[in-house]
Design an enzyme around this catalytic site. Structure first.
Site, PDB file in Angstrom:
ATOM      1  NE  ARG A  58      24.283  30.759  -6.556  1.00  0.00           N
ATOM      2  CZ  ARG A  58      25.057  31.452  -7.357  1.00  0.00           C
ATOM      3  NH1 ARG A  58      24.784  32.703  -7.621  1.00  0.00           N
ATOM      4  NH2 ARG A  58      26.120  30.889  -7.901  1.00  0.00           N
ATOM      5  CD  GLU A  95      35.812  33.288 -18.982  1.00  0.00           C
ATOM      6  OE1 GLU A  95      35.128  33.257 -17.937  1.00  0.00           O
ATOM      7  OE2 GLU A  95      36.574  34.215 -19.295  1.00  0.00           O
TER       8      GLU A  95
HETATM    9  P1  AMP Z   1      25.882  30.457 -17.496  1.00  0.00           P
HETATM   10  O1  AMP Z   1      26.044  28.989 -17.753  1.00  0.00           O
HETATM   11  O2  AMP Z   1      27.014  31.294 -18.039  1.00  0.00           O
HETATM   12  O3  AMP Z   1      24.523  30.973 -17.946  1.00  0.00           O
HETATM   13  O4  AMP Z   1      25.999  30.665 -15.928  1.00  0.00           O
HETATM   14  C1  AMP Z   1      24.921  30.457 -15.115  1.00  0.00           C
HETATM   15  C2  AMP Z   1      25.304  29.970 -13.735  1.00  0.00           C
HETATM   16  O5  AMP Z   1      26.438  30.656 -13.204  1.00  0.00           O
HETATM   17  C3  AMP Z   1      24.155  30.203 -12.795  1.00  0.00           C
HETATM   18  O6  AMP Z   1      23.969  29.023 -12.033  1.00  0.00           O
HETATM   19  C4  AMP Z   1      24.575  31.385 -11.962  1.00  0.00           C
HETATM   20  O7  AMP Z   1      24.251  31.150 -10.630  1.00  0.00           O
HETATM   21  C5  AMP Z   1      26.079  31.530 -12.146  1.00  0.00           C
HETATM   22  N1  AMP Z   1      26.512  32.888 -12.544  1.00  0.00           N
HETATM   23  C6  AMP Z   1      27.077  33.235 -13.730  1.00  0.00           C
HETATM   24  N2  AMP Z   1      27.364  34.536 -13.784  1.00  0.00           N
HETATM   25  C7  AMP Z   1      26.964  35.076 -12.608  1.00  0.00           C
HETATM   26  C8  AMP Z   1      26.976  36.403 -12.048  1.00  0.00           C
HETATM   27  N3  AMP Z   1      27.458  37.464 -12.718  1.00  0.00           N
HETATM   28  N4  AMP Z   1      26.460  36.573 -10.805  1.00  0.00           N
HETATM   29  C9  AMP Z   1      25.951  35.515 -10.121  1.00  0.00           C
HETATM   30  N5  AMP Z   1      25.927  34.252 -10.587  1.00  0.00           N
HETATM   31  C10 AMP Z   1      26.426  34.019 -11.805  1.00  0.00           C
END
Ligand code: AMP
Length: 171
Positions: A58, A95
């Site tokens: 995205r 995770e």
């Molecule tokens: P992080 O590495 O935990 O910051 O996760 C970021 C990535 O996961 C991004 O590319 C987001 O598109 C996706 N992502 C994580 N949590 C969500 C959520 N609650 N809603 C939509 N996309 C998410």
């Protein structure tokens, strides 16, 4: 414009307990899409990037029109095994387990370029931090980050270098 009204919440996707922030409803709204790209461009202009790095997938959707609007090039950071030429790789924690992101070794030239990293959303910050490492491994500088959505409670910012972070919507 209140972009929150264009973002749809989907409970328990992709697994129980996750509230997924679905941006496809914003993307299909002509005014919302234009406003989002224009707001990113205005807020990111002071960072004076030489390149936009977008994170699969995205980050590609917002990063590419932003690069077009700012008059600079776009570079993809992709999941392992997708980029055809020589790559830098970085592994990062999920995770459960680990994942790997890659960038073409010759994408960010000349070395020392200023790079703006773009994704749709920052949650824990692990993905964005990994993209930052790839920029640094390439010999370039992270000028800043831009996210449409920030999930404040998860404090993903603490994993990012001390650079400006542009966000348009916070939960
Ligand atoms: P992080 O590495 O935990 O910051 O996760 C970021 C990535 O996961 C991004 O590319 C987001 O598109 C996706 N992502 C994580 N949590 C969500 C959520 N609650 N809603 C939509 N996309 C998410």
């Amino acid at each position: 414009m209140d972009l929150k009204t264009l973002i749809r919440d989907i409970p328990d996707f992709p697994k129980p307990g996750i509230l997924f922030r679905d941006i496809t409803t914003l993307l299909k709204d002509a005014e919302g899409l234009r406003y989002t790209v224009d707001a990113f461009a205005e807020k990111c202009a002071p960072l004076a990037p030489d390149f936009i790095v977008g994170i699969e997938s995205r980050g590609f959707i917002f990063g590419t029109p932003l690069a077009y609007k700012m008059g600079i090039g776009f570079v993809p950071v992709r999941k392992a095994g997708k980029l055809p030429a020589a790559v830098h790789s970085v592994e990062y924690e999920l995770e459960y387990g680990t994942d790997k992101l890659e960038i073409h070794q010759d994408a960010l030239l000349p070395p020392g370029s200023n790079v703006l990293i773009v994704d749709d959303l920052i949650a824990t910050g692990g993905t964005a931090a990994a993209a930052g490492k790839l920029v640094e491994h390439s010999g370039s500088k992270v000028a800043g980050y831009a996210f449409l959505v920030e999930l404040k409670d998860l404090d993903g910012r603490r994993h990012l270098p001390d650079v400006p972070i542009v966000t348009l919507v916070e939960y």
